[in-house]
Write a protein that holds these residues in place. Structure first.
Motif, PDB file in Angstrom:
ATOM      1  N   GLN A  43       0.846  -1.198   0.000  1.00  0.00           N
ATOM      2  CA  GLN A  43       0.000   0.000   0.000  1.00  0.00           C
ATOM      3  C   GLN A  43       0.878   1.244   0.000  1.00  0.00           C
ATOM      4  N   VAL A  44       0.412   2.308  -0.634  1.00  0.00           N
ATOM      5  CA  VAL A  44       1.209   3.524  -0.763  1.00  0.00           C
ATOM      6  C   VAL A  44       1.702   3.996   0.604  1.00  0.00           C
ATOM      7  N   ARG A  45       2.952   4.452   0.631  1.00  0.00           N
ATOM      8  CA  ARG A  45       3.597   4.930   1.853  1.00  0.00           C
ATOM      9  C   ARG A  45       3.390   6.439   1.952  1.00  0.00           C
ATOM     10  N   LEU A  46       2.706   6.874   3.013  1.00  0.00           N
ATOM     11  CA  LEU A  46       2.336   8.278   3.150  1.00  0.00           C
ATOM     12  C   LEU A  46       3.112   8.975   4.262  1.00  0.00           C
ATOM     13  N   ASN A  47       3.151  10.311   4.175  1.00  0.00           N
ATOM     14  CA  ASN A  47       3.722  11.103   5.260  1.00  0.00           C
ATOM     15  C   ASN A  47       2.591  11.598   6.176  1.00  0.00           C
ATOM     16  N   THR A  54       8.895   9.212   0.552  1.00  0.00           N
ATOM     17  CA  THR A  54      10.073   8.378   0.314  1.00  0.00           C
ATOM     18  C   THR A  54      10.938   8.363   1.574  1.00  0.00           C
ATOM     19  N   ILE A  55      11.917   7.484   1.590  1.00  0.00           N
ATOM     20  CA  ILE A  55      12.807   7.365   2.749  1.00  0.00           C
ATOM     21  C   ILE A  55      13.887   8.448   2.649  1.00  0.00           C
ATOM     22  N   PRO A  56      14.067   9.252   3.688  1.00  0.00           N
ATOM     23  CA  PRO A  56      15.061  10.328   3.623  1.00  0.00           C
ATOM     24  C   PRO A  56      16.488   9.794   3.445  1.00  0.00           C
ATOM     25  N   ASN A 254       4.267  -0.328   4.491  1.00  0.00           N
ATOM     26  CA  ASN A 254       5.278  -0.167   3.461  1.00  0.00           C
ATOM     27  C   ASN A 254       6.475   0.612   4.018  1.00  0.00           C
ATOM     28  N   ASN A 255       7.564  -0.117   4.328  1.00  0.00           N
ATOM     29  CA  ASN A 255       8.762   0.502   4.918  1.00  0.00           C
ATOM     30  C   ASN A 255       8.401   1.358   6.131  1.00  0.00           C
ATOM     31  N   SER A 256       7.547   0.819   6.988  1.00  0.00           N
ATOM     32  CA  SER A 256       7.082   1.575   8.156  1.00  0.00           C
ATOM     33  C   SER A 256       8.060   1.540   9.326  1.00  0.00           C
ATOM     34  N   PHE A 257       9.015   0.601   9.303  1.00  0.00           N
ATOM     35  CA  PHE A 257      10.037   0.523  10.348  1.00  0.00           C
ATOM     36  C   PHE A 257      11.305   1.173   9.785  1.00  0.00           C
ATOM     37  N   GLU A 258      11.651   2.342  10.328  1.00  0.00           N
ATOM     38  CA  GLU A 258      12.711   3.162   9.731  1.00  0.00           C
ATOM     39  C   GLU A 258      13.790   3.489  10.756  1.00  0.00           C
TER      40      GLU A 258
END
Length: 292
Positions: A43-47, A54-56, A254-258
């Motif tokens: 699912q789309v990754r939102l801010n 996107t990932i900084p 979606n890449n929620s653990f950063e």
């Protein structure tokens, strides 16, 4: 005379029993609103304002494997101008002040896995109306992440407390108890690598992303994890519903653990000093299905 009285008593008992049974049947057959969660790594990754994110640079992330989740608050909202608390509040979890301040009572939290019913309430208890948005305050996440340590890949289990404040007595992560007996603010976590018996806990200093696509017209309270999502078609309650309706709350993982990289390799290496900076969910898409 005695026979007549006895007969009347028997008839009364039969009549009373049938009435009770009918009442129970009516209650059991009341159409329900059933709430379930889904975890979607595609699912789309939102801010925080609901825009694609996107990932900084300098950070890395992964999509965890979710085990379970809990929420503290659920509200259906008519439109983008409706302020928090002015919609149909369908659920508020137990709170306590045992830790000194008002906090989510984790000992009473309902924790579910994907596809399990988090909430089931009679549709007749939902205020009639047309609802465009769902707001759900997530409070607890339990998931698996990949970890690199001394050149070896491991799978660790993380408990992430994303509620505004959480009163915790003892909680377990992959069979490992963590004794707290205190309040923990949003961002508290506990981590276990079961295969090597490693466990630790801490407090994230990063920001928990809470997507809210209507932040400009209906902001959320600071420090909350009140994720907002829009139905593709409005959810309408008329009061004439005859069938159960299931609402699925699809959460973007979606890449929620950063984390912040030290070794630029896309691997999470806590032993190298790589700190977690975000454990938030990355979007909510609600949908509903009328069940047969």
């Amino acid at each position: 005379m005695k026979i007549k009285i006895l007969t009347l008593l028997v008839l009364s008992v039969i009549s009373f029993s049938c009435s009770d049974k009918d009442d129970d049947q009516v209650i059991a057959e009341d159409p329900q609103l059933i709430i379930k969660f889904k975890f979607d790594p595609t699912q789309v990754r939102l801010n925080g304002t609901g825009q694609p994110s996107t990932i900084p640079a300098g950070n890395a992330a992964q999509s965890p494997i979710f085990n379970s989740i809990s929420a503290h608050y659920l509200e259906f909202t008519p439109n983008a101008l409706t302020q928090v608390g002015q919609g149909a509040i369908l659920y508020t979890g137990p709170s306590t002040a045992l830790g000194g301040a008002n906090a989510i009572d984790f000992s009473q939290a309902k924790i579910v896995g994907e596809g399990e019913a988090f909430l089931s309430i009679p549709l007749k208890n939902v205020p009639h109306g047309s609802y465009e948005y769902v707001r759900v305050s997530l409070s607890y996440q339990n998931y698996n992440v990949n970890v690199l340590a001394s050149g070896v890949n491991y799978v660790g289990t993380l408990a992430s407390f994303v509620g505004y404040n959480n009163y915790i007595t003892t909680h377990n992560v992959a069979g490992n108890p963590f004794v707290v007996n205190d309040d923990k603010l949003q961002g508290y976590w506990a981590f276990v690598i079961p295969s090597v018996g490693y466990s630790t806990s801490g407090q994230s200093t990063g920001v928990t992303t809470v997507p809210n696509p209507i932040s400009s017209t209906s902001p959320i309270p600071a420090g909350s994890c009140l994720v907002t999502g829009k139905f593709a078609n409005n959810f309408v309650v008329t009061g004439n519903e005859t069938k159960n309706i299931e609402v699925q709350l699809s959460l973007s993982i979606n890449n929620s653990f950063e984390w912040q990289e030290v070794n630029i390799d896309g691997k999470y290496e806590p032993a190298a000093g790589e700190n977690v900076v975000d454990m938030g969910l990355r979007g909510l898409i609600p949908s509903f299905t009328i069940l047969n």
